[in-house]
Scaffold this motif. Structure first.
Motif, PDB file in Angstrom:
ATOM      1  N   ALA A  74       1.053  -0.970   0.009  1.00 12.31           N
ATOM      2  CA  ALA A  74      -0.029   0.335  -0.125  1.00 12.31           C
ATOM      3  C   ALA A  74       0.989   1.827  -0.039  1.00 12.31           C
ATOM      4  N   GLY A  75       0.679   2.201  -0.571  1.00 11.81           N
ATOM      5  CA  GLY A  75       1.257   3.285  -1.171  1.00 11.81           C
ATOM      6  C   GLY A  75       2.750   2.849  -2.460  1.00 11.81           C
ATOM      7  N   THR A 105      -4.076   5.746  -7.106  1.00 14.30           N
ATOM      8  CA  THR A 105      -3.817   6.901  -6.916  1.00 14.30           C
ATOM      9  C   THR A 105      -4.388   7.761  -7.808  1.00 14.30           C
ATOM     10  N   THR A 140      -1.211   4.339  -7.358  1.00 17.36           N
ATOM     11  CA  THR A 140      -0.634   3.320  -6.419  1.00 17.36           C
ATOM     12  C   THR A 140      -2.075   2.895  -5.764  1.00 17.36           C
ATOM     13  N   SER A 170      -3.562   2.696  -2.817  1.00 19.58           N
ATOM     14  CA  SER A 170      -3.565   3.032  -1.525  1.00 19.58           C
ATOM     15  C   SER A 170      -4.321   3.327   0.098  1.00 19.58           C
ATOM     16  N   ASN A 171      -3.457   3.327   0.427  1.00 19.09           N
ATOM     17  CA  ASN A 171      -3.653   2.839   1.733  1.00 19.09           C
ATOM     18  C   ASN A 171      -4.620   1.548   2.534  1.00 19.09           C
ATOM     19  N   SER A 172      -5.926   2.375   1.945  1.00 17.60           N
ATOM     20  CA  SER A 172      -7.380   1.478   2.289  1.00 17.60           C
ATOM     21  C   SER A 172      -7.424   0.558   1.713  1.00 17.60           C
ATOM     22  N   SER A 173      -6.607   0.028   0.775  1.00 18.78           N
ATOM     23  CA  SER A 173      -6.289  -0.571  -0.466  1.00 18.78           C
ATOM     24  C   SER A 173      -6.250  -2.492   0.124  1.00 18.78           C
TER      25      SER A 173
END
Length: 862
Positions: free
Chosen positions: A156-157, A198, A214, A216-219
């Motif tokens: 993530a990220g 993203t 990219t 995301s942290n919620s992915s």
């Protein structure tokens, strides 16, 4: 039948279809065995902790048959390739019934649970397919092989990249595209969505790089995506494979490694490809990076295989790639190599770098050309590559000096070379000019040869070999009009002396015989003059119609008393034609000569000074003189300039056309007006209105035709002050109208049709009472119009016909056939085909309904 039963038992096994969380990724590949027989391979990646395990899988061959394939890897148990991931390979043979396109597929419950972008994934079947196209005209096809596994991890990220490592054993061109994941019966899974980045989530259509920019942290979670790899051969689709893969996104602080950019390469067969691949990890403290490679060229047998040893290092790793190419590696499409760098972080992150290497055949060596009479013999050294299947021969007039750029194989069209012919491998000779009249004298013929391979790959072009035909016959170099007249025209003729004449075989004396035929390509030649000796090579032809006709000439060389030494080929005069239009005269000219004309000077006569003035020089054979005054005569002639490609002829070769005069006239029609047609069906008339006057228009003409295929009929002409007219066509209103604008030269604009249709009406009541009281005793239609008869049939409730009529008025009195017994009260059914009068003719329309007879005074008959 047994196969289908096994399939059903497989699907209905205890708890298997509804509870097992199982499939993560997979695809189907195939390879040709013999004839219509192919071997298919199903590769799946499954969760190893699932209670579901498949020692066999069903496969639908796409031809109506279903089989069960056994698992063949890991001793039939499959192989663990990662934590909680098992690789399963199932293989089977099948013979297809005929050349066709087949969709090979398998469906297996279930996917693993918790897939983020597939709602309720645990209850969604896993389905993939591949398309096998059997086409004898395109040759056999083997599917792509996918060398990188379809399970990958993302952070993530951080940018995520994956490449399937597709390799086509046939050398076909590959393209890639994203598709939706599929489930039961191969249908798109309801609610499926592609991962959202993203910035973007894309698949490179050319090299197969899947880039998620990219997560995301919620992915965080598992995602499934599918893509198709298509195979193309000579621009035609020859097969495709669908891969369904899984990406696991986890939270982490890890960053993926990077690989330094690498150039795409093009090399000659036999060259060694060598370069260094460098990968590094950006994290601190540094992590271990493992650098590996996949590609079809690693599958070749030594020593023709590519060499790259997997290497692991801390932070920075370098490894050398080496490949000794050979003729066996030549193909139309480039070989691709996928370099993969993976770190040992948590999770393991990867980066890919794709490199293409095209291996081409060396040029055909030592092409030689030799003139023999009016033909040219070619010979060249055989290609060092035994895999070549043919040689293609190309020709042009004159030397070009072609030096191919890197990887520029074959003979490009911009060189002016044209394809001449093909000889099969094993033959290294070709003779040009054996068919027809042979090659033309006075030309320098240049050739190049290319060797060709089974998949269409070409070698570099050979050297250019040029040759001039020996001058053993007279070659005309001038046919020029000296005087224009219908009866006393004159023509100047000149030809070359045959300097290469074999005087031992033909010691003399010599005579030129001049022949003439009417028309630029005339063939009815007649002798018009003789010239004794070899040195007198000119002639002036007189008393000709040079005004309205061109002339064709040829000269032959004779040895009087012995025979013809050589017959020269014909060349014609230049003939000019003029087409007048508004303020413009369009000139065009034709000639049929042995040399090449590359430019033409256009002259216009200046009557004030009695001189011919050059007004332009053009490269084609046409010219438009504009801005002229209409009705004024202008006179022209043209002078062509050209040359032979061989040496020894005058440069430039100049020839005049006849003089031709014409006047510009206004024959450009004005623009048609805009028009509207208003229909009055009740009054049986149409009102036509028009607007948008052209500045040159002086009147209008109104045309009409009943049917679209009819010829136009002039209704009337109108001055500009009139802009509408009401037309009464007769018993109908259907038809087409056109309004033409007319200018002072009687040029008429194009006729643009506006068509209108009739308004047919025909409807029926649903009841009548044939009781003789004079009220509603007869069944008839409501008032109707534009009807050309009907086919009306009535049935009782038993389906028995009781009345029939072709008259649109019907006039049914309630009796059987209008003359028999009176029908009893009740419901009757009708079908009525109504023939409507329409713009396009008679158009049938069908009515269906019921009729209620009431008060008929008959209760006995039914």
């Amino acid at each position: 039948m047994i196969s289908r039963l096994l399939f059903l038992l497989f699907l209905l096994g205890p708890l298997l279809a509804s509870k097992a969380t199982h499939n993560r990724a997979g695809e189907i590949t195939f390879r040709h065995i013999i004839g219509f027989q192919y071997e298919a391979t199903i590769t799946t990646y499954t969760k190893s902790d699932s209670p579901a395990d498949r020692p066999q899988l069903p496969i639908n061959w796409g031809d109506g048959l279903i089989d069960t394939l056994p698992r063949v890897n890991g001793g039939g148990l499959g192989e663990m390739v990662a934590i909680d991931t098992k690789k399963n390979v199932y293989v089977g043979l099948h013979t297809f019934p005929a050349a066709s396109s087949y969709i090979i597929s398998f469906e297996d419950p279930n996917r693993n649970g918790g897939v983020v972008n597939i709602p309720n994934s645990v209850n969604i079947p896993f389905f993939v397919s591949s398309t096998l196209i059997i086409n004898p005209f395109l040759g056999v096809n083997n599917s792509v092989q996918l060398l990188n596994p379809p399970i990958d991890e993302a952070c993530a990220g951080q940018l995520f990249m994956h490449n399937p490592g597709a390799y086509d054993p046939d050398g076909d061109s590959l393209s890639y595209r994203l598709v939706s994941c599929r489930g039961e019966n191969g249908e798109i899974i309801p609610g499926f969505t592609q991962p959202v980045g993203t910035n973007s989530f894309i698949l490179n259509p050319f090299n197969g790089d899947l880039i998620w920019d990219t997560p995301s942290n919620s992915s965080v979670g598992e995602y499934n995506v599918a893509f198709i790899i298509e195979e193309w051969r000579n621009g035609v689709l020859v097969g495709l494979v669908t891969r369904d893969m899984q990406i696991n996104v986890v939270p982490c602080n890890n960053r993926p490694p990077s690989i330094e950019p690498l150039p795409n390469l093009c090399v000659n067969a036999g060259d060694t490809v060598a370069f260094t691949v460098e990968a590094s990890d950006p994290d601190n403290p540094v992590q271990l990076v493992t650098l590996s490679a996949t590609g079809g060229a690693f599958q070749f047998a030594a020593p023709g295989n590519a060499i790259f040893t997997t290497q692991t290092g801390a932070g920075l790793v370098q490894q050398n790639f080496s490949w000794l190419t050979s003729c066996a590696h030549i193909r139309k499409q480039a070989h691709t190599f996928s370099f993969k760098a993976i770190d040992n972080g948590n999770p393991n992150l990867t980066t890919f770098r794709t490199v293409s290497v095209r291996v081409v055949a060396p040029a055909v060596d030592t092409l030689l050309a030799e003139a023999t009479g009016n033909a040219v013999s070619l010979v060249w050294s055989p290609s060092p590559c035994a895999q070549a299947v043919a040689y293609d021969v190309y020709r042009r007039n004159g030397f070009y000096g072609f030096e191919p750029a890197l990887c520029e194989t074959g003979v490009p069209s911009y060189t002016g070379y044209s394809f001449l012919g093909t000889v099969q491998a094993g033959d290294t000779t070709y003779t040009d000019g054996l068919s027809g009249a042979g090659l033309l004298p006075g030309q320098k013929y240049c050739y190049m040869v290319v060797c060709r391979f089974a998949d269409g790959a070409e070698s570099y072009a050979s050297n250019e070999a040029c040759v001039e035909l020996p001058e053993v016959i007279p070659v005309i170099s001038q046919v020029s009009v000296l005087q224009t007249d219908v009866a006393t025209g004159r023509m100047a003729l000149r030809w070359s002396k045959p300097d290469d004449l074999d005087t031992l075989q033909w010691p003399g004396p010599y005579r030129y015989v001049i022949e003439r035929a009417e028309g630029l390509q005339g063939t009815s030649f007649q002798v018009v003059a003789n010239r004794d000796g070899l040195n007198d090579t000119t002639y002036t032809d007189t008393l000709l119609n040079t005004s309205t006709s061109g002339w064709n000439y040829r000269v032959r060389l004779e040895q009087p008393g012995t025979g013809v030494i050589g017959q020269g080929l014909p060349s014609s005069s230049v003939f000019l034609q003029i087409t007048p239009s508004d303020n413009t005269l369009s000139l065009s000219w034709q000639t049929d000569v042995l040399w090449t004309n590359d430019s033409t000077i256009v002259y216009r006569f200046d009557p004030a000074n009695s001189t011919w003035i050059p007004i332009d020089t053009v490269s084609g054979n046409s010219f438009a003189d504009t801005g002229l005054a209409n009705g004024v005569e202008y006179c022209y002639r043209v002078e062509t300039m050209g040359a032979f490609s061989a040496d020894g002829f005058p440069v430039p070769i100049r020839n005049f056309s006849q003089e031709s005069c014409s006047s510009a006239i206004d024959n450009t029609p004005p623009q048609p007006p805009e028009k509207l047609v208003f229909v009055s069906c009740d009054s049986l008339n149409n009102t036509i209105e028009w607007s948008g006057k052209d500045d040159e228009a002086v009147s209008y003409r109104l045309y009409f035709k009943r049917f679209e295929v009819d010829a136009w009929l002039l209704i009337d002409s109108f001055p500009l002050s009139v802009d509408e007219f009401t037309h009464f066509p007769g018993t109908e209103v259907a038809g087409c109208y056109a309004v033409a604008a007319v200018d002072s030269f009687q040029n008429e604009s194009i006729l643009e049709a506006v068509c209108v249709d009739n308004c047919p009406e025909y409807s029926l009541p649903n009841t009548f009472s044939p009781n003789g009281d004079g009220k509603n005793d007869v069944f008839m239609p409501f008032p109707y119009r534009f009807i050309d008869g009907v086919e009306f049939t009535v049935y009782n409730r038993w389906g028995i016909e009781v009345f029939k009529s072709s008259s649109a008025d019907l006039l049914w009195n309630g009796r059987i056939a209008n003359s028999g017994a009176l029908l009893p009260d009740g419901v009757y059914y009708y079908i009525c085909v109504v023939n409507e009068q329409r713009l396009q003719g008679i158009v049938p329309r069908t009515l269906k309904g019921t009729i209620y007879i009431i008060g008929s005074r008959n209760t006995d008959l039914d």
